[in-house]
Design an enzyme around this catalytic site. Structure first.
Site, PDB file in Angstrom:
ATOM      1  N   TRP A 189      21.076  14.716  -1.329  1.00  0.00           N
ATOM      2  CA  TRP A 189      21.470  13.349  -1.706  1.00  0.00           C
ATOM      3  C   TRP A 189      21.864  12.589  -0.446  1.00  0.00           C
ATOM      4  O   TRP A 189      21.292  11.578  -0.114  1.00  0.00           O
ATOM      5  CB  TRP A 189      22.638  13.356  -2.711  1.00  0.00           C
ATOM      6  CG  TRP A 189      23.257  11.991  -2.786  1.00  0.00           C
ATOM      7  CD1 TRP A 189      22.645  10.849  -3.252  1.00  0.00           C
ATOM      8  CD2 TRP A 189      24.550  11.602  -2.339  1.00  0.00           C
ATOM      9  NE1 TRP A 189      23.501   9.775  -3.108  1.00  0.00           N
ATOM     10  CE2 TRP A 189      24.677  10.212  -2.559  1.00  0.00           C
ATOM     11  CE3 TRP A 189      25.628  12.296  -1.772  1.00  0.00           C
ATOM     12  CZ2 TRP A 189      25.830   9.494  -2.235  1.00  0.00           C
ATOM     13  CZ3 TRP A 189      26.777  11.585  -1.457  1.00  0.00           C
ATOM     14  CH2 TRP A 189      26.858  10.196  -1.691  1.00  0.00           C
TER      15      TRP A 189
ATOM     16  N   HIS B 227      32.589   7.707   0.125  1.00  0.00           N
ATOM     17  CA  HIS B 227      32.141   7.578  -1.276  1.00  0.00           C
ATOM     18  C   HIS B 227      33.267   8.088  -2.177  1.00  0.00           C
ATOM     19  O   HIS B 227      34.416   7.677  -2.020  1.00  0.00           O
ATOM     20  CB  HIS B 227      30.826   8.356  -1.452  1.00  0.00           C
ATOM     21  CG  HIS B 227      29.978   7.917  -2.615  1.00  0.00           C
ATOM     22  ND1 HIS B 227      30.333   8.162  -3.911  1.00  0.00           N
ATOM     23  CD2 HIS B 227      28.779   7.270  -2.692  1.00  0.00           C
ATOM     24  CE1 HIS B 227      29.407   7.683  -4.740  1.00  0.00           C
ATOM     25  NE2 HIS B 227      28.448   7.125  -4.014  1.00  0.00           N
TER      26      HIS B 227
HETATM   27  O1  SFD Z   1      23.967   4.868  -4.954  1.00  0.00           O
HETATM   28  C1  SFD Z   1      25.731  10.980  15.430  1.00  0.00           C
HETATM   29  N1  SFD Z   1      25.854   5.161  -0.065  1.00  0.00           N
HETATM   30  C2  SFD Z   1      25.996   3.980  -0.786  1.00  0.00           C
HETATM   31  N2  SFD Z   1      26.736   2.916  -0.405  1.00  0.00           N
HETATM   32  C3  SFD Z   1      26.596   1.706  -1.027  1.00  0.00           C
HETATM   33  O2  SFD Z   1      27.273   0.737  -0.653  1.00  0.00           O
HETATM   34  N3  SFD Z   1      25.695   1.532  -2.053  1.00  0.00           N
HETATM   35  C4  SFD Z   1      24.929   2.572  -2.543  1.00  0.00           C
HETATM   36  O3  SFD Z   1      24.064   2.373  -3.396  1.00  0.00           O
HETATM   37  C5  SFD Z   1      25.209   3.888  -2.028  1.00  0.00           C
HETATM   38  N4  SFD Z   1      24.556   5.068  -2.504  1.00  0.00           N
HETATM   39  C6  SFD Z   1      24.009   5.884  -1.518  1.00  0.00           C
HETATM   40  C7  SFD Z   1      24.717   6.005  -0.298  1.00  0.00           C
HETATM   41  C8  SFD Z   1      24.207   6.893   0.667  1.00  0.00           C
HETATM   42  C9  SFD Z   1      23.014   7.598   0.408  1.00  0.00           C
HETATM   43  C10 SFD Z   1      22.499   8.550   1.427  1.00  0.00           C
HETATM   44  C11 SFD Z   1      22.305   7.410  -0.798  1.00  0.00           C
HETATM   45  C12 SFD Z   1      22.808   6.542  -1.748  1.00  0.00           C
HETATM   46  C13 SFD Z   1      21.020   8.115  -1.061  1.00  0.00           C
HETATM   47  C14 SFD Z   1      26.906   5.508   0.871  1.00  0.00           C
HETATM   48  C15 SFD Z   1      26.834   4.806   2.233  1.00  0.00           C
HETATM   49  O4  SFD Z   1      25.561   4.900   2.755  1.00  0.00           O
HETATM   50  C16 SFD Z   1      27.881   5.405   3.169  1.00  0.00           C
HETATM   51  O5  SFD Z   1      29.133   5.242   2.548  1.00  0.00           O
HETATM   52  C17 SFD Z   1      27.936   4.779   4.576  1.00  0.00           C
HETATM   53  O6  SFD Z   1      26.675   4.755   5.170  1.00  0.00           O
HETATM   54  C18 SFD Z   1      28.922   5.536   5.473  1.00  0.00           C
HETATM   55  O7  SFD Z   1      28.937   4.930   6.746  1.00  0.00           O
HETATM   56  P1  SFD Z   1      29.247   5.774   8.115  1.00  0.00           P
HETATM   57  O8  SFD Z   1      29.103   4.829   9.235  1.00  0.00           O
HETATM   58  O9  SFD Z   1      30.489   6.545   7.953  1.00  0.00           O
HETATM   59  O10 SFD Z   1      28.062   6.880   8.144  1.00  0.00           O
HETATM   60  P2  SFD Z   1      26.484   6.644   8.405  1.00  0.00           P
HETATM   61  O11 SFD Z   1      26.055   5.290   7.972  1.00  0.00           O
HETATM   62  O12 SFD Z   1      25.791   7.788   7.767  1.00  0.00           O
HETATM   63  O13 SFD Z   1      26.330   6.741   9.998  1.00  0.00           O
HETATM   64  C19 SFD Z   1      26.538   7.938  10.716  1.00  0.00           C
HETATM   65  C20 SFD Z   1      25.992   7.722  12.133  1.00  0.00           C
HETATM   66  O14 SFD Z   1      26.399   8.782  12.990  1.00  0.00           O
HETATM   67  C21 SFD Z   1      25.280   9.232  13.744  1.00  0.00           C
HETATM   68  N5  SFD Z   1      25.582  10.600  14.143  1.00  0.00           N
HETATM   69  N6  SFD Z   1      25.576  10.264  16.562  1.00  0.00           N
HETATM   70  C22 SFD Z   1      25.755  10.921  17.728  1.00  0.00           C
HETATM   71  N7  SFD Z   1      26.085  12.243  17.794  1.00  0.00           N
HETATM   72  C23 SFD Z   1      26.228  12.989  16.672  1.00  0.00           C
HETATM   73  N8  SFD Z   1      26.570  14.288  16.751  1.00  0.00           N
HETATM   74  C24 SFD Z   1      26.050  12.337  15.419  1.00  0.00           C
HETATM   75  N9  SFD Z   1      26.105  12.760  14.113  1.00  0.00           N
HETATM   76  C25 SFD Z   1      25.830  11.681  13.347  1.00  0.00           C
HETATM   77  C26 SFD Z   1      24.108   9.048  12.769  1.00  0.00           C
HETATM   78  O15 SFD Z   1      22.865   9.050  13.421  1.00  0.00           O
HETATM   79  C27 SFD Z   1      24.460   7.685  12.193  1.00  0.00           C
HETATM   80  O16 SFD Z   1      24.081   6.661  13.071  1.00  0.00           O
HETATM   81  S1  SFD Z   1      24.833   5.636  -4.079  1.00  0.00           S
HETATM   82  O17 SFD Z   1      24.500   7.040  -4.130  1.00  0.00           O
HETATM   83  O18 SFD Z   1      26.243   5.369  -4.298  1.00  0.00           O
HETATM   84  P1  AMP Z   2      26.414   6.592  -7.762  1.00  0.00           P
HETATM   85  O1  AMP Z   2      25.032   6.070  -7.952  1.00  0.00           O
HETATM   86  O2  AMP Z   2      26.757   7.708  -8.691  1.00  0.00           O
HETATM   87  O3  AMP Z   2      26.736   6.877  -6.333  1.00  0.00           O
HETATM   88  O4  AMP Z   2      27.388   5.405  -8.190  1.00  0.00           O
HETATM   89  C1  AMP Z   2      27.319   4.128  -7.628  1.00  0.00           C
HETATM   90  C2  AMP Z   2      28.583   3.400  -7.988  1.00  0.00           C
HETATM   91  O5  AMP Z   2      28.759   3.363  -9.397  1.00  0.00           O
HETATM   92  C3  AMP Z   2      29.851   4.030  -7.459  1.00  0.00           C
HETATM   93  O6  AMP Z   2      30.751   2.977  -7.185  1.00  0.00           O
HETATM   94  C4  AMP Z   2      30.343   4.886  -8.605  1.00  0.00           C
HETATM   95  O7  AMP Z   2      31.720   5.118  -8.542  1.00  0.00           O
HETATM   96  C5  AMP Z   2      29.962   4.028  -9.794  1.00  0.00           C
HETATM   97  N1  AMP Z   2      29.644   4.780 -11.010  1.00  0.00           N
HETATM   98  C6  AMP Z   2      28.611   5.651 -11.192  1.00  0.00           C
HETATM   99  N2  AMP Z   2      28.592   6.128 -12.439  1.00  0.00           N
HETATM  100  C7  AMP Z   2      29.623   5.556 -13.080  1.00  0.00           C
HETATM  101  C8  AMP Z   2      30.151   5.652 -14.399  1.00  0.00           C
HETATM  102  N3  AMP Z   2      29.597   6.440 -15.317  1.00  0.00           N
HETATM  103  N4  AMP Z   2      31.236   4.914 -14.697  1.00  0.00           N
HETATM  104  C9  AMP Z   2      31.812   4.127 -13.772  1.00  0.00           C
HETATM  105  N5  AMP Z   2      31.368   3.987 -12.520  1.00  0.00           N
HETATM  106  C10 AMP Z   2      30.293   4.693 -12.160  1.00  0.00           C
END
Ligand code: SFD
Ligand code: AMP
Length: 636
Positions: A219, A390
């Protein structure tokens, strides 16, 4: 391989990572650095345009408070996060991000990110806090702004494809970082007055559900390998919430996120018999104190109710996509044309949700003839991830902002500069900072900005380059490159370069670590359950693994990176096991279950569980820290 060229870079502010938090930091730092005549250096292991968790894009911005519309208050957001984390959160940190996050979102829009709008021009919400976006190019948009800010202002420089291994220290102050190029035979010594750790969370510490050729899919991105945790631990920083892993429930086998289905499409998830575990298992929630009664039900408890069904043999669990889509279209059922149009619209939204963010899920749908309007899709609890941004909470223990503290919180939560860890000059943001969950992409960007502004202030107040010892640097460089030498010296001892009595390759090392974590520390195989003897056994086996880390071997620079990624993961693993062992209760069923301590213990464990590894002695210390409120308790 000949000895590497050693490149020394002196800078004022060093940003480690190029993801959401680092890009936020770059934009903010460029502004303040220019005013103060300072230099900013950003270092990423990959290419900033597509690095980190947002590489593939995202389909939603998960933190938007909506302060300008008066839709919600900062206090509302703090209540939401505190409830979701079963009471364990730093309110000052969450509030600080919540009051700044909207401005990051408005900047994204200004820079060209398409945010969905309704007919009245208002943002389309996925849920109360989430906005829908066309986010395939989200990271490119955010990276471009960061690069422009650093390079066009003349204050900055960017190094890509440099893997950061660990910190340089001057006593109790961070003095910079050491790394190597993954493309050229060069070692980098970065010397800085302040350093920001923003290298993301940790993936593949536990054995993933996917195996064999599928292992490259998880993921969260597998290239986030625990570098933030390793760096801060090695610097001697106090860490928090190392037990608070995140178990995401995801579309099975390609890890498609569920948020849009639950919130935007208002879908139900059911067991194979059609039962809705969120309704049928409601009495279970009563066992989890005040947190079982809040709305929305905390993420771990939602997981837990589904897991109980699976344990009872009622799996698989399904996301009822076809039912949800029909229900949404049904409002047009008297007009067949309008009904069809709505269905087409929903279909394209369903596919776009994955094409924006988890392309492999769309590919899996296509490969297995899934049409979401006709057929449900399996969902499952994934393996554990470490991601403070997250719904997990692991990261460094950092100072909050001064102006949000009360007379009761200040002495515990504030030590001079927002987002500074307990090591001087070492700042953390995004996944790297703990106890401030639910910041996601937007909040991580905002937190990067907060941390960068504070770091520049720290530099202005402490405008001298920390001392470094050349002999220590030479020793650390030799240690960093050792896996290449180990390989060269031993490669002819066997006929298969992956199997050798004198060394271990990083892939085999990773499998060994993942097996320990999976079986003893509450992974998928152990059904997310562990206990004291299991955790003690995990520590015993991790100690042997640590010994064998000395024998890691790399046949090229890319594999050298793999070696260090797995050392970083191993340290994250140890911090996790130690903290689960320390916390004598079960607080987050659905993330992990301590079978020997199966209930919540508010009296003794309504606290942060923190840890620190002394950089000199290697001794671990475990500490409880108080949970203090800067806002009143929730009324929910
Ligand atoms: O749906 C080195 N995230 C979601 N955030 C949202 O706002 N909406 C979403 O829809 C999100 N969803 C989601 C999310 C992530 C993923 C993978 C999926 C779906 C499939 C979460 C966010 O992406 C997350 O919270 C932020 O990106 C976190 O930011 P940060 O800056 O803490 O991490 P980063 O963006 O991954 O960057 C890390 C950097 O470090 C570098 N790095 N560089 C040098 N040396 C090393 N040793 C290093 N190790 C790592 C990386 O290259 C990168 O640049 S949903 O699931 O909720
Ligand atoms: P996810 O795709 O599971 O990473 O969720 C995306 C966003 O929706 C995050 O802010 C979660 O906390 C929220 N979320 C996901 N599922 C639920 C749910 N069943 N009820 C309330 N919030 C949710």
């Amino acid at each position: 391989m000949p000895s590497p060229e050693v490149v020394t870079v002196e800078t004022d502010f060093l940003i480690l990572g190029g993801g959401m938090a680092a890009c936020g930091a770059a934009v903010e730092a460029a502004y303040w650095a220019k005013q103060n005549g300072l230099k900013v250096t950003l270092v990423d292991k990959a290419a900033v345009d597509r690095s980190g968790a947002v590489a593939m894009g995202l389909s939603a911005i998960n933190q938007y408070v909506g302060l300008r519309d008066g839709a919600n208050s900062v206090h509302d957001y703090v209540n939401y996060v505190r409830n979701d984390l079963m009471g364990v959160t730093r309110e000052d940190l969450v509030a600080n991000i919540a009051r700044h996050v909207d401005s990051s979102v408005h900047l994204f829009e200004k820079w060209g990110l398409p945010i969905w709008k309704d007919e009245g021009g208002k943002y389309v919400h996925e849920g109360r806090w989430q906005l829908m976006i066309n986010g395939e190019s989200y990271k490119v948009v955010v990276a471009e702004a960061a690069k422009n800010a650093l390079l066009q202002s003349g204050v900055g420089e960017i190094f890509e494809r440099i893997f950061i291994v660990g910190p340089l220290l001057d006593g109790d102050r961070c003095a910079g970082a050491l790394g190597f190029s993954v493309r050229e035979n060069k070692v980098y010594v970065f010397k800085a007055k302040a350093t920001l750790v923003a290298m993301g969370g940790a993936v593949h510490v536990f054995k993933p559900r996917s195996s064999g050729e599928g292992m490259g899919r998880a993921w969260y991105p597998l290239w986030n390998a625990g570098s933030s945790a390793y760096f801060t631990l090695k610097a001697g920083a106090e860490m928090t919430c190392q037990e608070v892993r995140f178990i995401p429930v995801r579309f099975k086998d390609a890890y498609g996120p569920v948020g849009a289905w639950f919130l935007l499409f208002k879908s139900r998830a059911t067991n194979a018999m059609g039962g809705n575990y969120m309704i049928e298992r409601q009495p279970e929630l009563e066992k989890w104190g005040p947190y079982g009664r809040v709305k929305p039900v905390p993420a771990n408890l939602r997981n837990y109710l589904g897991m109980l069904d699976v344990l009872e043999g009622k799996g698989p669990l399904y996301m009822r996509t076809e039912e949800a889509m029909k229900k949404l279209a049904d409002q047009y059922k008297d007009d067949p044309k309008a009904y069809q149009k709505k269905m087409k619209e929903l279909e394209s939204e369903a596919w776009e949700d994955f094409l924006d963010m988890t392309v492999s899920q769309a590919i899996l749908w296509a490969a297995t003839n899934v049409q979401p309007e006709d057929k449900s899709s399996e969902i499952a609890a994934a393996e554990p991830y470490f991601i403070g941004s997250h719904s997990g909470a692991s990261g460094a223990w950092v100072s909050g902002p001064e102006d949000i503290q009360t007379s009761k919180t200040k002495s515990d939560y504030f030590w001079g500069y927002a987002n500074m860890s307990t090591v001087k000059g070492l700042f953390c943001a995004g996944d790297a900072s703990g106890a401030s969950s639910h910041k996601f992409s937007s909040g991580s960007h905002a937190e990067g900005r907060i941390a960068a502004k504070a770091a520049i202030k720290y530099i202005v107040d402490n405008n001298n380059l920390p001392k470094t010892d050349q002999a220590e640097i030479d020793k650390a460089v030799a240690e960093m490159m050792k896996p290449l030498d180990t390989f060269t010296q031993n490669q002819n001892v066997s006929t298969d370069e992956d199997l050798n009595p004198n060394y271990i390759k990083p892939r085999a090392f990773m499998y060994r670590m993942q097996k320990i974590m999976d079986e003893y520390a509450g992974g998928v195989t152990a059904q997310f359950t562990t206990n004291k003897p299991m955790l003690e056994r995990a520590l015993e086996l991790l100690a042997f693994l640590k010994e064998d880390a000395e024998k890691l071997a790399a046949s090229n620079l890319h594999e050298l990176m793999r070696c260090w990624e797995n050392v970083h993961r191993m340290w994250q693993a140890e911090a996790h096991v130690r903290t689960m062992l320390f916390r004598n209760e079960t607080r987050w069923p659905g993330y992990y279950f301590r079978a020997d301590m199966p209930t919540l213990d508010e009296e003794n464990w309504h606290v942060f569980a923190n840890c620190r590894c002394d950089p000199k002695s290697g001794e671990w210390q475990m500490t409880k820290r108080p949970i203090l409120h800067v806002f009143e308790q929730p009324t929910a």
